[in-house]
Design a protein around this motif. Structure first.
Motif, PDB file in Angstrom:
ATOM      1  N   THR A 258      47.432  35.685  56.045  1.00 51.11           N
ATOM      2  CA  THR A 258      48.842  35.333  55.942  1.00 51.11           C
ATOM      3  C   THR A 258      49.085  34.122  55.054  1.00 51.11           C
ATOM      4  N   ALA A 259      48.043  33.462  54.614  1.00 51.21           N
ATOM      5  CA  ALA A 259      48.212  32.266  53.790  1.00 51.21           C
ATOM      6  C   ALA A 259      48.688  32.669  52.401  1.00 51.21           C
ATOM      7  N   PRO A 260      49.650  31.955  51.845  1.00 53.27           N
ATOM      8  CA  PRO A 260      50.126  32.291  50.504  1.00 53.27           C
ATOM      9  C   PRO A 260      49.098  31.904  49.450  1.00 53.27           C
ATOM     10  N   ARG A 261      49.031  32.688  48.415  1.00 59.68           N
ATOM     11  CA  ARG A 261      48.087  32.392  47.336  1.00 59.68           C
ATOM     12  C   ARG A 261      48.629  31.261  46.470  1.00 59.68           C
ATOM     13  N   ALA A 262      47.721  30.521  45.933  1.00 53.51           N
ATOM     14  CA  ALA A 262      48.121  29.369  45.134  1.00 53.51           C
ATOM     15  C   ALA A 262      48.520  29.780  43.728  1.00 53.51           C
ATOM     16  N   ASP A 263      47.925  30.833  43.188  1.00 55.54           N
ATOM     17  CA  ASP A 263      48.162  31.204  41.798  1.00 55.54           C
ATOM     18  C   ASP A 263      48.803  32.585  41.726  1.00 55.54           C
ATOM     19  N   LYS A 264      49.832  32.694  40.938  1.00 49.51           N
ATOM     20  CA  LYS A 264      50.524  33.974  40.783  1.00 49.51           C
ATOM     21  C   LYS A 264      49.685  34.950  39.963  1.00 49.51           C
ATOM     22  N   ALA A 265      48.795  34.456  39.098  1.00 51.15           N
ATOM     23  CA  ALA A 265      47.959  35.326  38.283  1.00 51.15           C
ATOM     24  C   ALA A 265      46.988  36.108  39.152  1.00 51.15           C
ATOM     25  N   ASP A 266      46.578  35.544  40.282  1.00 53.43           N
ATOM     26  CA  ASP A 266      45.671  36.247  41.184  1.00 53.43           C
ATOM     27  C   ASP A 266      46.325  37.498  41.760  1.00 53.43           C
ATOM     28  N   ASP A 267      47.641  37.478  41.883  1.00 51.28           N
ATOM     29  CA  ASP A 267      48.340  38.620  42.445  1.00 51.28           C
ATOM     30  C   ASP A 267      48.195  39.858  41.566  1.00 51.28           C
ATOM     31  N   PHE A 268      48.165  39.666  40.264  1.00 46.63           N
ATOM     32  CA  PHE A 268      48.128  40.790  39.344  1.00 46.63           C
ATOM     33  C   PHE A 268      46.726  41.107  38.843  1.00 46.63           C
ATOM     34  N   SER A 269      45.735  40.318  39.209  1.00 51.79           N
ATOM     35  CA  SER A 269      44.389  40.564  38.703  1.00 51.79           C
ATOM     36  C   SER A 269      43.834  41.883  39.221  1.00 51.79           C
ATOM     37  N   ASP A 270      44.120  42.230  40.454  1.00 56.03           N
ATOM     38  CA  ASP A 270      43.657  43.505  41.002  1.00 56.03           C
ATOM     39  C   ASP A 270      44.303  44.671  40.265  1.00 56.03           C
ATOM     40  N   ILE A 271      45.580  44.546  39.984  1.00 57.27           N
ATOM     41  CA  ILE A 271      46.287  45.613  39.280  1.00 57.27           C
ATOM     42  C   ILE A 271      45.750  45.757  37.863  1.00 57.27           C
ATOM     43  N   GLU A 272      45.500  44.633  37.198  1.00 63.91           N
ATOM     44  CA  GLU A 272      44.940  44.687  35.839  1.00 63.91           C
ATOM     45  C   GLU A 272      43.579  45.334  35.822  1.00 63.91           C
ATOM     46  N   ALA A 273      42.760  45.046  36.836  1.00 66.20           N
ATOM     47  CA  ALA A 273      41.424  45.648  36.889  1.00 66.20           C
ATOM     48  C   ALA A 273      41.519  47.170  37.058  1.00 66.20           C
ATOM     49  N   ILE A 274      42.431  47.630  37.865  1.00 69.93           N
ATOM     50  CA  ILE A 274      42.600  49.065  38.068  1.00 69.93           C
ATOM     51  C   ILE A 274      43.090  49.739  36.789  1.00 69.93           C
TER      52      ILE A 274
END
Length: 147
Positions: free
Chosen positions: A125-141
């Motif tokens: 439930t902890a918020p992520r510090a970096d917004k780029a981490d949110d899209f890294s999984d999508i970019e990898a896919i």
């Protein structure tokens, strides 16, 4: 006079269509058509058609519809203003009284959980510090599929 004639003709035509439908052995549909075609005839016989015709061509009746519309607009307008203000006067007074009787520090009566301990693993439930981490999984896919 002409309205009664039109309604009677519509009823006769409907009963004729119902007879043809019954001849084709579709009795349930024929019964429904007959029921619908008898409605105008019943309206003529009860005098509703005369009343509607007199109302449609009466300026007093149209003025009455205008008054009813104005009344509806007043009701709707006052309800909208009441919603913006937060309820009726009685509801606002009741809310003010309940706010006065509320505890000064409602959180003070909650049990203390002690000092917070930090763990090495981030919680779900902890918020992520970096917004780029949110899209890294999508970019990898997307790269995996060549997009």
């Amino acid at each position: 006079m002409i309205a009664e004639t039109v309604c009677s003709a519509a009823a006769a035509a409907g009963l004729g269509i119902a007879a043809v439908t019954a001849y084709r052995k579709r009795f349930l549909t024929a019964a429904r058509i007959a029921a619908y075609s008898l409605v105008p005839l019943g309206l003529v016989m009860t005098g509703v058609v005369d009343w509607v015709a007199d109302t449609a061509f009466s300026p007093v009746a149209w003025a009455g519809f205008g008054v009813l519309g104005a009344s509806w607009l007043l009701f709707a307008g006052t309800r909208a203003v009441e919603r913006r203000r937060g309820g009726t006067r009685k509801e606002r007074k009741a809310a003010a009284r309940s706010a006065q009787t509320e505890a000064v520090a409602p959180a003070a009566s909650a049990p203390s959980l002690g000092p917070a301990s930090r763990s090495k693993t981030p919680s779900a439930t902890a918020p992520r510090a970096d917004k780029a981490d949110d899209f890294s999984d999508i970019e990898a896919i997307l790269k995996k599929h060549g997009i």
